[in-house]
Design a protein around this motif. Structure first.
Motif, mmCIF file in Angstrom:
data_model
loop_
_atom_site.group_PDB
_atom_site.id
_atom_site.type_symbol
_atom_site.label_atom_id
_atom_site.label_comp_id
_atom_site.label_asym_id
_atom_site.label_seq_id
_atom_site.Cartn_x
_atom_site.Cartn_y
_atom_site.Cartn_z
ATOM 1 N N PHE A 61 -0.738 6.316 0.372
ATOM 2 C CA PHE A 61 -1.401 7.437 1.292
ATOM 3 C C PHE A 61 -2.450 7.903 -0.097
ATOM 4 C CE2 PHE A 61 -0.971 9.612 5.303
ATOM 5 C CZ PHE A 61 -0.495 8.644 5.979
ATOM 6 N N VAL A 62 -3.607 8.074 0.216
ATOM 7 C CA VAL A 62 -4.682 8.523 -0.749
ATOM 8 C C VAL A 62 -4.541 9.906 -0.476
ATOM 9 C CG1 VAL A 62 -6.855 8.251 -2.076
ATOM 10 C CG2 VAL A 62 -5.447 6.131 -1.021
ATOM 11 N N ILE A 63 -4.791 10.720 -1.419
ATOM 12 C CA ILE A 63 -4.858 12.143 -1.196
ATOM 13 C C ILE A 63 -6.153 12.464 -1.851
ATOM 14 C CG2 ILE A 63 -4.125 14.231 -2.553
ATOM 15 C CD1 ILE A 63 -2.502 13.207 0.004
ATOM 16 N N ASN A 64 -6.971 13.545 -1.210
ATOM 17 C CA ASN A 64 -8.188 13.979 -1.692
ATOM 18 C C ASN A 64 -8.153 15.209 -2.488
ATOM 19 O OD1 ASN A 64 -10.415 15.077 -2.013
ATOM 20 N ND2 ASN A 64 -11.285 14.953 0.071
ATOM 21 N N VAL A 67 -9.520 19.023 -2.188
ATOM 22 C CA VAL A 67 -8.863 19.833 -1.179
ATOM 23 C C VAL A 67 -7.852 20.712 -1.753
ATOM 24 C CG1 VAL A 67 -7.920 19.863 1.031
ATOM 25 C CG2 VAL A 67 -9.591 18.283 0.610
ATOM 26 N N ASN B 5 -11.707 21.553 3.967
ATOM 27 C CA ASN B 5 -11.769 22.752 3.367
ATOM 28 C C ASN B 5 -11.834 22.885 2.215
ATOM 29 O OD1 ASN B 5 -11.156 23.538 6.292
ATOM 30 N ND2 ASN B 5 -8.901 23.545 5.952
ATOM 31 N N GLU B 6 -12.011 23.936 1.635
ATOM 32 C CA GLU B 6 -12.282 23.935 -0.150
ATOM 33 C C GLU B 6 -10.784 23.758 -0.484
ATOM 34 O OE1 GLU B 6 -14.221 23.919 -2.771
ATOM 35 O OE2 GLU B 6 -15.579 23.040 -1.131
ATOM 36 N N LEU B 21 4.884 9.072 1.827
ATOM 37 C CA LEU B 21 3.548 8.138 2.235
ATOM 38 C C LEU B 21 2.676 7.931 1.213
ATOM 39 C CD1 LEU B 21 2.893 9.797 5.803
ATOM 40 C CD2 LEU B 21 3.892 7.534 5.593
ATOM 41 N N LEU B 55 -7.384 16.694 3.621
ATOM 42 C CA LEU B 55 -6.406 16.326 2.330
ATOM 43 C C LEU B 55 -5.921 14.799 2.268
ATOM 44 C CD1 LEU B 55 -4.617 17.295 -0.069
ATOM 45 C CD2 LEU B 55 -3.127 18.046 1.291
ATOM 46 N N GLY B 58 -6.966 8.672 3.138
ATOM 47 C CA GLY B 58 -6.808 7.412 3.877
ATOM 48 C C GLY B 58 -5.483 6.770 3.428
ATOM 49 N N SER B 59 -5.504 5.449 3.626
ATOM 50 C CA SER B 59 -4.359 4.874 3.067
ATOM 51 C C SER B 59 -4.795 3.492 2.581
ATOM 52 C CB SER B 59 -2.982 4.862 4.062
ATOM 53 O OG SER B 59 -3.594 3.955 5.155
ATOM 54 N N GLN B 153 -1.423 9.219 -8.752
ATOM 55 C CA GLN B 153 -2.344 10.081 -8.107
ATOM 56 C C GLN B 153 -1.827 11.488 -8.706
ATOM 57 O OE1 GLN B 153 -3.413 9.912 -3.754
ATOM 58 N NE2 GLN B 153 -2.059 8.206 -3.811
#
Lengths: 156, 156
Positions: A61-64, A67, B5-6, B21, B55, B58-59, B153
């Motif tokens: 899973f890729v986290i942003n 955010v 969201n910020e 995940l 947040l 993607g994956s 990450q």
DNA sequence: ATTGAAATATGTTCGTA
DNA sequence: TACGAACATATTTCAAT
């Protein structure tokens, strides 16, 4: 334990499957099967083979991070005054969660790291209180990423 | 279109779900549910909320490039002689599949890129025939990654 | 926010071509 | 390699709390 071949041959169908999943790891295999026009079982079998070949390193899973308030990425070139200290320095860098990458590199520096921080204040804290305090680190050079335009894997 | 969201608040259960995940995007939600001790429906709902918050970017399936013969990673600092040419230069960099990252940076260079190539010959080809031929590129500095020690990450 | 249950869809294996 | 069928699991939705 996976067996990793030096080089692996993959055909067009393998590429289609992998490209789909590189884009969305949770895309149902059956959906891909319908799109390509082969059975789910065939895809299953190919994926098993690709996995056994070591080509598939895993899925994520890729986290942003934005955010979560992480908006500043930076690269830091690190000069170490004694090459013998390198493994210990890397060990300490691993303890800093904001360090996302760490490379031994050719060129001016001993090590190049990529870090992700919340803001410039956080960056300064990481530099002064975390990176610079590691034994053997003599000097650093910082390059802030103002904007990342490309972020991808190798294309199939 | 996702609403981003910020900043987003996530609790310990969200973190457990996401950590699972992030480690394996295809892990069944029900498996995570059993491990944590809440229902699958609850996890489902949390994931939907996390997704809506932006947040979850993607994956991805992660490919092991070494198995395809890509064994040399390098960072290249690029000097551009005219700042106005930057967008055009980036556009051209996007056309080079071996370029995995591209950042506008503070410091000496205009741009820093990360590339993945098969060997030193391939690297030289990319430098001389691809990167250096881009209009506006005046000079480059190359740092070969001898060994990547950290690749991750941001931690939750 | 969380649950269990029901309906739908997917993952997985296996015998066969 | 690929297929279909059969079985086991997982996803998704929803009414209720």
């Amino acid at each position: 334990m996976k067996i990793i071949n030096e080089t692996v041959e993959i055909d067009g169908i393998d590429k289609e499957i992998l490209r789909s999943l590189m884009n969305d790891a949770r895309k149902p295999v059956l959906e891909i099967a319908r799109k390509i026009g082969i059975s789910g079982a065939a895809i299953h079998q190919r994926l098993r083979k690709l996995d056994e070949s070591g080509l598939i390193a895993g899925s994520k899973f890729v986290i942003n991070p934005k955010v979560l308030g992480y908006s500043t990425m930076a690269f830091i070139g690190i000069y170490l005054d004694k090459a013998m200290r390198n493994p210990e320095a890397v060990k300490q860098l691993k303890e800093i969660p904001e360090v996302l990458e760490c490379h031994y590199t050719t060129g001016n520096w001993s090590i190049l790291i990529k870090i992700l921080c919340k803001d410039n204040e956080h960056l300064m804290y990481l530099l002064n209180d975390k990176v610079q305090t590691i034994e053997g680190v003599s000097r650093t050079e910082t390059f802030i990423s103002l904007n990342q335009q490309i972020d991808r894997q190798i294309q199939l």
